[in-house]
Design a protein around this motif. Structure first.
Motif, PDB file in Angstrom:
ATOM      1  N   GLU A  83      -3.962   4.345   6.263  1.00  0.00           N
ATOM      2  CA  GLU A  83      -4.785   5.556   6.163  1.00  0.00           C
ATOM      3  C   GLU A  83      -3.857   6.744   5.930  1.00  0.00           C
ATOM      4  O   GLU A  83      -2.888   6.932   6.663  1.00  0.00           O
ATOM      5  CB  GLU A  83      -5.587   5.743   7.456  1.00  0.00           C
ATOM      6  CG  GLU A  83      -6.532   6.931   7.388  1.00  0.00           C
ATOM      7  CD  GLU A  83      -7.326   7.107   8.683  1.00  0.00           C
ATOM      8  OE1 GLU A  83      -7.880   6.116   9.213  1.00  0.00           O
ATOM      9  OE2 GLU A  83      -7.357   8.249   9.190  1.00  0.00           O
ATOM     10  N   LEU A 103      -4.116  -2.282   6.178  1.00  0.00           N
ATOM     11  CA  LEU A 103      -4.518  -1.063   5.487  1.00  0.00           C
ATOM     12  C   LEU A 103      -3.628   0.107   5.898  1.00  0.00           C
ATOM     13  O   LEU A 103      -3.009   0.075   6.960  1.00  0.00           O
ATOM     14  CB  LEU A 103      -5.977  -0.691   5.819  1.00  0.00           C
ATOM     15  CG  LEU A 103      -7.020  -1.810   5.832  1.00  0.00           C
ATOM     16  CD1 LEU A 103      -7.143  -2.429   7.207  1.00  0.00           C
ATOM     17  CD2 LEU A 103      -8.369  -1.299   5.388  1.00  0.00           C
ATOM     18  N   GLN A 142      -4.738  -4.074   1.023  1.00  0.00           N
ATOM     19  CA  GLN A 142      -4.311  -5.151   0.138  1.00  0.00           C
ATOM     20  C   GLN A 142      -5.117  -6.393   0.499  1.00  0.00           C
ATOM     21  O   GLN A 142      -5.265  -6.736   1.663  1.00  0.00           O
ATOM     22  CB  GLN A 142      -2.805  -5.399   0.282  1.00  0.00           C
ATOM     23  CG  GLN A 142      -2.236  -6.399  -0.714  1.00  0.00           C
ATOM     24  CD  GLN A 142      -2.159  -7.813  -0.151  1.00  0.00           C
ATOM     25  OE1 GLN A 142      -2.108  -8.004   1.049  1.00  0.00           O
ATOM     26  NE2 GLN A 142      -2.159  -8.805  -1.018  1.00  0.00           N
ATOM     27  N   SER A 174       3.405   3.998  -3.353  1.00  0.00           N
ATOM     28  CA  SER A 174       3.377   5.304  -4.015  1.00  0.00           C
ATOM     29  C   SER A 174       3.393   6.447  -3.002  1.00  0.00           C
ATOM     30  O   SER A 174       3.159   7.593  -3.360  1.00  0.00           O
ATOM     31  CB  SER A 174       2.112   5.399  -4.863  1.00  0.00           C
ATOM     32  OG  SER A 174       1.000   5.315  -4.000  1.00  0.00           O
ATOM     33  N   SER A 222      -7.932   9.105   2.886  1.00  0.00           N
ATOM     34  CA  SER A 222      -8.051   7.936   2.016  1.00  0.00           C
ATOM     35  C   SER A 222      -7.409   6.719   2.665  1.00  0.00           C
ATOM     36  O   SER A 222      -6.410   6.837   3.365  1.00  0.00           O
ATOM     37  CB  SER A 222      -7.317   8.210   0.703  1.00  0.00           C
ATOM     38  OG  SER A 222      -8.229   8.453  -0.322  1.00  0.00           O
ATOM     39  N   LEU A 255      -5.930   2.775   1.779  1.00  0.00           N
ATOM     40  CA  LEU A 255      -5.615   1.714   0.824  1.00  0.00           C
ATOM     41  C   LEU A 255      -5.494   0.407   1.578  1.00  0.00           C
ATOM     42  O   LEU A 255      -4.993   0.365   2.701  1.00  0.00           O
ATOM     43  CB  LEU A 255      -4.298   1.991   0.090  1.00  0.00           C
ATOM     44  CG  LEU A 255      -4.224   3.147  -0.905  1.00  0.00           C
ATOM     45  CD1 LEU A 255      -2.890   3.106  -1.652  1.00  0.00           C
ATOM     46  CD2 LEU A 255      -5.369   3.105  -1.908  1.00  0.00           C
ATOM     47  N   CYS A 284       0.822  -1.214   0.000  1.00  0.00           N
ATOM     48  CA  CYS A 284       0.000   0.000   0.000  1.00  0.00           C
ATOM     49  C   CYS A 284       0.857   1.266   0.000  1.00  0.00           C
ATOM     50  O   CYS A 284       0.408   2.315  -0.449  1.00  0.00           O
ATOM     51  CB  CYS A 284      -0.913   0.028   1.221  1.00  0.00           C
ATOM     52  SG  CYS A 284      -2.148  -1.257   1.211  1.00  0.00           S
TER      53      CYS A 284
END
Ligand code: MG
Length: 384
Positions: A248, A246, A257, A159, A253, A255, A156
């Protein structure tokens, strides 16, 4: 082609790593294998993968198997053998999946000799997170998490910049006693505790999942691995074990997996990173899954999370003490000598009698580990 040394090849993660190597013959080559005592299995694996080196750390097992090591394979016997094999064998990556403190010295040796470190053993970062991260930075080597939760977070974060992260959220299955009352947990049997609802794993980690000590250890690991304070590491209970963790971000937002529960997923990503490769692993069938649920962990019924936060915040030798006391307590529980809730109590007692040493070296870490074991054994034996 990535040359990989695998330490702990006969255990559950080790066998999954061999599976991944079979599935990626053009991408991954196992060149060295290390075990403690499982000599028959390591010989089979050595022949299958045509490795260059084998290490057997248990001195008696090593002595016995010495004559059976095939010609052309370099043999590293005894406790120092794992580290020497790591130092002397040419490889890009060392995957450490041995339980206990035995993985510490070989992990530091891997980084020192210019190899990336894939971490499956929790102890490495829990006991020596500061030293391991420092060594990785100094040698410009990567640390790749193999644990499913940390691997998920790592994916996650691909990026993201660190300052963009608000918190990381580790998922926990909640184990077989997720809905049991404190009273019911007093009567838990060994067989009940060994029945994990979603993952099939070794005995120690299965009990750790039932007590949630596993999640506690993972909180401390995550704190080191991702360079975040314990206050930014949270846990959510997710009984289906499909969302592996996850992140945050500061904009709110999140993300996550997801995959089916198979350790080959995180192992393969750790090996092929930064690339992704096709795999024969089963895809996720969302309509078939239907519902995924989440709930807050109950730190009153599962004090392991609170104890982990304390240990992680204090740092130094305390996380190692937390880990060692738990190991002794789990052994005692599996021998039928203590009750299930006594595991938490024992760890809390040992932690509260420890004077934490900040910035410990490897010797101080090992000394604190041994001290905690002695304290915990004395409690089992009924002394203090
Ligand atoms: Mg895990």
């Amino acid at each position: 082609m990535k040359r990989v040394i695998l330490l702990g090849s006969s255990g559950s993660i080790g066998e999954s790593t061999c599976k991944v190597a079979r599935a990626l013959p053009d991408k991954m080559k196992i060149v060295g294998l290390g075990v403690a005592k499982s000599t028959d299995r390591v010989l089979e694996q050595a022949r299958e993968f045509g490795v260059e080196a084998v290490a057997v750390s248990d001195p008696r097992a090593a002595e016995k198997v010495k004559k059976d090591i095939p010609k052309g394979i370099k043999f590293y016997p005894g406790e120092e053998g794992l580290t020497r094999m790591v130092e002397e064998t040419e490889a890009e990556m060392v995957l450490v999946a041995i339980v206990g403190t035995a993985g510490l010295a070989p992990s530091l040796a891997a980084l020192r000799t210019g190899k990336d470190l894939a971490v499956a053993s929790k102890e490495i970062l829990v006991l020596a997170g500061s030293a391991v991260m420092r060594e990785a930075k100094k040698n410009q080597r990567k640390i790749l998490p193999v644990d499913s939760e940390h691997n998920a977070i790592f994916q996650c974060l691909q990026s993201a910049k660190n300052q963009e992260v608000r918190k990381i959220i580790l998922t926990a299955s909640g184990g077989p006693f997720r809905q049991s009352s404190a009273e019911e947990m007093k009567k838990v049997t060994i067989a009940q505790a060994l029945k994990h609802p979603t993952w099939s794993m070794g005995k120690k980690i299965t009990i750790d999942s039932a007590t949630m000590f596993n999640k506690g250890l993972e909180m401390i690991e995550a704190h080191w691995l991702f360079g975040l304070p314990m206050s930014q590491v949270e846990v959510v209970v997710h009984p289906q074990s499909i969302v592996h963790s996850l992140v945050e971000f500061v904009d709110g937002s999140v993300l996550a997996q997801l995959s089916v529960t198979d350790m080959c997923f995180p192992i393969q990503y750790a090996v092929t990173y930064p690339e992704r490769r096709p795999s024969g692993l089963p895809p996720l069938d969302l309509p078939k899954l239907g519902t995924l649920t989440f709930e807050a962990p109950d730190e009153k019924r599962f004090p392991a999370l609170r104890l982990a936060r304390e240990a992680g915040e204090a740092g130094g030798t305390l996380p190692g003490v937390f880990n060692a006391a738990n190991e002794v307590a789990v052994e005692a529980f599996l021998e039928g000598r203590i009750s299930f809730p006594r595991i938490w109590e024992m760890v809390e007692i040992v932690m509260s009698s420890h004077s934490t040493q900040k910035e410990p070296d490897l010797a101080a870490i090992v000394a604190a580990d041994q001290w905690a074991r002695i304290q915990a054994r004395a409690i089992v034996g009924g002394k203090p």
